[in-house]
Structures are given as structure tokens and as C-alpha cells.
Write an enzyme that holds these catalytic residues in place. Sequence first.
Site, PDB file in Angstrom:
ATOM      1  N   ASP A 263       0.841  -1.195   0.000  1.00  0.00           N
ATOM      2  CA  ASP A 263       0.000   0.000   0.000  1.00  0.00           C
ATOM      3  C   ASP A 263       0.880   1.251   0.000  1.00  0.00           C
ATOM      4  O   ASP A 263       1.405   1.652   1.030  1.00  0.00           O
ATOM      5  CB  ASP A 263      -0.910  -0.012   1.240  1.00  0.00           C
ATOM      6  CG  ASP A 263      -1.851   1.192   1.254  1.00  0.00           C
ATOM      7  OD1 ASP A 263      -1.954   1.878   0.214  1.00  0.00           O
ATOM      8  OD2 ASP A 263      -2.487   1.429   2.305  1.00  0.00           O
ATOM      9  N   LYS A 270       1.652   7.979   0.559  1.00  0.00           N
ATOM     10  CA  LYS A 270       2.118   8.049   1.938  1.00  0.00           C
ATOM     11  C   LYS A 270       3.502   8.687   1.986  1.00  0.00           C
ATOM     12  O   LYS A 270       4.235   8.646   0.997  1.00  0.00           O
ATOM     13  CB  LYS A 270       2.248   6.620   2.510  1.00  0.00           C
ATOM     14  CG  LYS A 270       0.944   5.882   2.710  1.00  0.00           C
ATOM     15  CD  LYS A 270       1.226   4.433   3.130  1.00  0.00           C
ATOM     16  CE  LYS A 270      -0.054   3.628   3.268  1.00  0.00           C
ATOM     17  NZ  LYS A 270      -0.901   4.019   4.397  1.00  0.00           N
ATOM     18  N   ASP A 281       0.390  -4.879   4.752  1.00  0.00           N
ATOM     19  CA  ASP A 281      -1.010  -4.465   4.641  1.00  0.00           C
ATOM     20  C   ASP A 281      -1.915  -5.607   4.171  1.00  0.00           C
ATOM     21  O   ASP A 281      -3.083  -5.403   3.863  1.00  0.00           O
ATOM     22  CB  ASP A 281      -1.124  -3.258   3.691  1.00  0.00           C
ATOM     23  CG  ASP A 281      -2.315  -2.371   4.017  1.00  0.00           C
ATOM     24  OD1 ASP A 281      -2.852  -2.471   5.137  1.00  0.00           O
ATOM     25  OD2 ASP A 281      -2.728  -1.585   3.139  1.00  0.00           O
ATOM     26  N   ASP A 340      -5.706   6.409  -0.252  1.00  0.00           N
ATOM     27  CA  ASP A 340      -5.046   5.608   0.786  1.00  0.00           C
ATOM     28  C   ASP A 340      -6.061   4.919   1.698  1.00  0.00           C
ATOM     29  O   ASP A 340      -5.694   4.080   2.512  1.00  0.00           O
ATOM     30  CB  ASP A 340      -4.089   6.493   1.605  1.00  0.00           C
ATOM     31  CG  ASP A 340      -3.112   5.679   2.434  1.00  0.00           C
ATOM     32  OD1 ASP A 340      -3.021   4.449   2.217  1.00  0.00           O
ATOM     33  OD2 ASP A 340      -2.448   6.269   3.302  1.00  0.00           O
ATOM     34  N   GLU A 342      -7.999   2.550   1.009  1.00  0.00           N
ATOM     35  CA  GLU A 342      -8.309   1.592  -0.055  1.00  0.00           C
ATOM     36  C   GLU A 342      -8.805   0.257   0.478  1.00  0.00           C
ATOM     37  O   GLU A 342      -9.530  -0.451  -0.206  1.00  0.00           O
ATOM     38  CB  GLU A 342      -7.067   1.390  -0.927  1.00  0.00           C
ATOM     39  CG  GLU A 342      -6.064   0.342  -0.419  1.00  0.00           C
ATOM     40  CD  GLU A 342      -5.454   0.672   0.940  1.00  0.00           C
ATOM     41  OE1 GLU A 342      -5.472   1.860   1.330  1.00  0.00           O
ATOM     42  OE2 GLU A 342      -4.976  -0.246   1.625  1.00  0.00           O
ATOM     43  N   ARG A 344     -10.978  -0.516   2.683  1.00  0.00           N
ATOM     44  CA  ARG A 344     -12.439  -0.609   2.808  1.00  0.00           C
ATOM     45  C   ARG A 344     -13.096  -0.780   1.445  1.00  0.00           C
ATOM     46  O   ARG A 344     -14.167  -1.361   1.338  1.00  0.00           O
ATOM     47  CB  ARG A 344     -12.972   0.620   3.565  1.00  0.00           C
ATOM     48  CG  ARG A 344     -12.819   1.922   2.852  1.00  0.00           C
ATOM     49  CD  ARG A 344     -12.923   3.126   3.786  1.00  0.00           C
ATOM     50  NE  ARG A 344     -11.738   3.248   4.656  1.00  0.00           N
ATOM     51  CZ  ARG A 344     -11.577   4.196   5.576  1.00  0.00           C
ATOM     52  NH1 ARG A 344     -12.523   5.108   5.768  1.00  0.00           N
ATOM     53  NH2 ARG A 344     -10.482   4.246   6.304  1.00  0.00           N
TER      54      ARG A 344
HETATM   55 ZN    ZN Z   1      -4.096  -0.166   3.376  1.00  0.00          ZN
HETATM   56 MN    MN Z   2      -4.035   2.696   2.743  1.00  0.00          MN
END
Ligand code: ZN
Ligand code: MN
Length: 492
Positions: A263, A270, A281, A340, A342, A344
Site C-alpha cells: 500500500d 504516503k 497491509d 489511501d 483503499e 475498505r
Molecule cells: Zn491499506
Molecule cells: Mn491505505
Amino acid sequence: MKIDFSSLALPRSGIAILLVPETGGLSGMAADVDKRCGGQIRRAMAAAGFTGRRDSSLDVLAPGGGLERVVLFGLGAAAALRSLDLEMLGGAIAGTLQGLKVQSGAILIDATLGKLPPAEAAALIASGIRLRVYAFNRYKSKQPDAKLLKSVSILTADSGGARKRFLNWEAVAEGVHLARDLVNEPPNILHPVAFAARLKPLTKLGLKLTILTPAQMKRLGMHALLGVAQGSAHEARLALLEWRGGKAGEAPLAFVGKGVTFDTGGISIKPAQGMEDMKGDMGGAACVAGLMLALAKRKAKVNAVGAIGLVENMPDGKAQRPGDVVTSMSGQTIAVLNTDAEGRLVLADVLWYVQQRFKPRFMVDLATLTGAILVALGKEHAGLFSNNDELAQRLSDSGYATGEKVWRMPLAPEYDKIIDHDVADVKNTGGRYAGSITAAQFLQRFVNNVPWAHLDVAGTAMDVPRSPINQSWGSGWGVRLLNHLVAQHYER
Ligand code: ZN
Ligand code: MN
């Protein structure tokens, strides 16, 4: 490393581990060993002030009687020991043997440990050893030296019973090890397609594996999941593992894992610092894979399905933008305000698919979903959100029993309102406040009335404080918790 069980006997050489309760001094086998050593063990205990206090140990070198060394482990009040304490004890013993750089040791078990049958207590100590002795050395060009611990013998009256019971715990430990391996793997190796391929050997255990490709997911309308993957050179996958060990026709338990193999945050990228940790992740997905292995290997009498949503979240010319609106499989539209957030989006489609396709008795999802859960709970508890009090209570209880603890957080209409959007049905971020709760509220919009629990494992899946039974960055968190939940409540 080999763990074997044999009948209780005084060892004639090597390293003997003795378990010493806090009251009553040396008795049984420990007293016999002391006698063989001419009273040397008691003298060493007195000199060191060793009383058998819990979590204390004493290393007695060349005690006589042919033994190289005797290591005493304090039990505290032996009658009060819980299953988890015995696993921790096994882990501590294995850690000590590793620290001594010896190849083997023998553990003498004749004390009554907790309220468990002695064979079960011995099997739990072995479980702790198995969990402790894990190393991820796949990418070291020189394997660590050959002096590592090679075997541990457990000497106990009912060695046959202990060996049999250990098969159960060994299956669970193997699931934990798989989960740890998957989390520890670097992200260039373990992309979504590779993760799905890693599941293929599990079919040998009787698990049915189905892997959906992007074309199949597109036909199902999973545009929320696919939107996350569209900036990556690696295709998305949805992996389904089915275990049929229960009654024919009985609805399965469903476990859903977030598997973002890396991620970056996507276009909402990020910061560089610590981004390497985002290989973890997929900790939720790893747990689901490990759990399904454990259930199949120990032939759990239950029907269960594991669903693993696999994507890589990358920034690219084809990546989705903040502001994009996607239509999920459920038909609900989602404004992607932050790329970010993502996980969900992936879970929205997988949860919907699982409840439509499998009509499960319950769904438990695991996801490294929010940094906010670390702010709230640190690394001691995972966040638990649920629409069902019974399921939530059972998860809490299993958490305390296994040391993989969860803490229940609220869901409420007031929080749900925060994620309404003016253009789409819902937005994928609710801002800074209550970040873990609004993430859970988002997921709940993709759950109908099926009992459901969401575990936010961002704090527990990786880089947790090391414990006697876990020394690995990828913790394998959740396998033991969910195995316990299944075994306690859902097996026929
Ligand atoms: Zn993530
Ligand atoms: Mn994320």
C-alpha cells in the site's frame, strides 16, 4: 526442529529442564534429579534465591549425575496456570535453549499444571515451543549456523496422549507460521497473483480453492476492489478457500481478509518514512489463509470459507484519483476521496460477494485498516466492531484465552452520517476524528443483517512487542484467536 514425546524417566545425560512450583520445593521427578546430583540442585536454588516464582529460571551447570546442565523454570502457583500460560512457558523454555546454543533438551513434566489433563498440558508446552521456534531466513544467502536447536524431548507419563493432542496444536502453529511467512515476505515477491498461487498447496489438505481474475470480478461488478488495483502492474485476485468439515448443507462461517500486498497510498501517496512496513497491509489476508490451513489440517468439524481480496495499491497514470466515483458490487456508489483509504474499498466488494454467494452464519473480517486504531489501542488489542453482541462477546473471550486480545469499539448512526457524500452514496473517508469507527461504518454499509464482526488489526498484525511465543515481525495474529472461537462454539 523436532519435538518428541516419551515416557517419564530420569535423563542420564544432556540438558534437563525441570518445572518447579512455588510452594512445596522440589518434589517428584525434580527431587529425584536432585538426589542423583547429590543435592546440587537444592544448593544452587538456595544460593540463587530461586523459589519457583513465575517467569523465573535458574541455570545449574554441571550439576553431576552425568547431566551437562539442569535448567529450572518457576511455575508460581501451578494450579492457577491457564492454557496460554503453558504455551508461554513452552516458548520461554525454547527461547532459553536457543539462547544457550544447544542442539537438544529434555523437559520433565510430572507436576499438575492448571486444571488440564497432564497430556494436554504437555501438548500446550509443545505448542509454545513450536510457536517460538520460527525464523524467516528465506532471503539470507548464508543460513544461520547449524548449532540451532534441533530437538526437544518432552518426558511425561501419558506420552501417547500428549503426542495425539499435540497434532491439534501443531496444525494451529502451522497456520500461524504460514500467516507469519506471508506477512514477512517482501512485496516484490508477494504480489496479488503470487499470494493466490501460495494457496495452491493447501488444496492437498482438502481445501477447495477458487481464484477469481479481474475479468470475472468485473462481470460481478466489483468496481470498488478493481479501482484500487488499476494503478498496479499486478492484477487483482479474489481467492476463496472452502472447508467442508461440518454437516452437509450447514451454512459456513466466513472469514474475510484484506490483502493489500503493498500500500503506497496510491495517488494520495504516503510519506517515505516507514512505507516499507506497508508490505504488511495483507496481514488480515495472511491470517485468513493461516486459519483455513489450521482448520483443514486438524480436520475441524465445521464448514468455513475464507475470502481473500488481493490488490496492490500503486500510483500510476492509470491509478484512480481522489474524487473518482466507483460503483460497488452492491450497487452503492462510492466517492474515493482518499486513495489511501483503499482497504475498505476492497472489503466492500468481498463482504458483499461472500454474503450473497455463501449465506454464511457469520462473517468476521480482518483488516490492517486504519492508523487510527493504533492511536486508540496501541498494539495490545485489535479493534473489534460488530453488529452482534453474542459474536462480539465470543471474540472477546477467545482473545483473552489466546492472548490475541480485542477491544470493542462503537458503531452508531451518528458516526454513519459522517460518511454520507453529496455526489455519491458514501465517501471512503470520514476525516481525522473517529477514523477507525467511520471505517467500520463504511464496511457495515456493505453488510446486510448477517452477524458480522470487523477486526482492525493494523496494530497487531505486524511489529508487535515480541513475546515468548512470537519473535517474528509478521505476528500471525488472529489465527489462534479465530481457531479458538471456532473450536469453542461452532464445531459439531
Ligand atoms: Zn491499506
Ligand atoms: Mn491505505
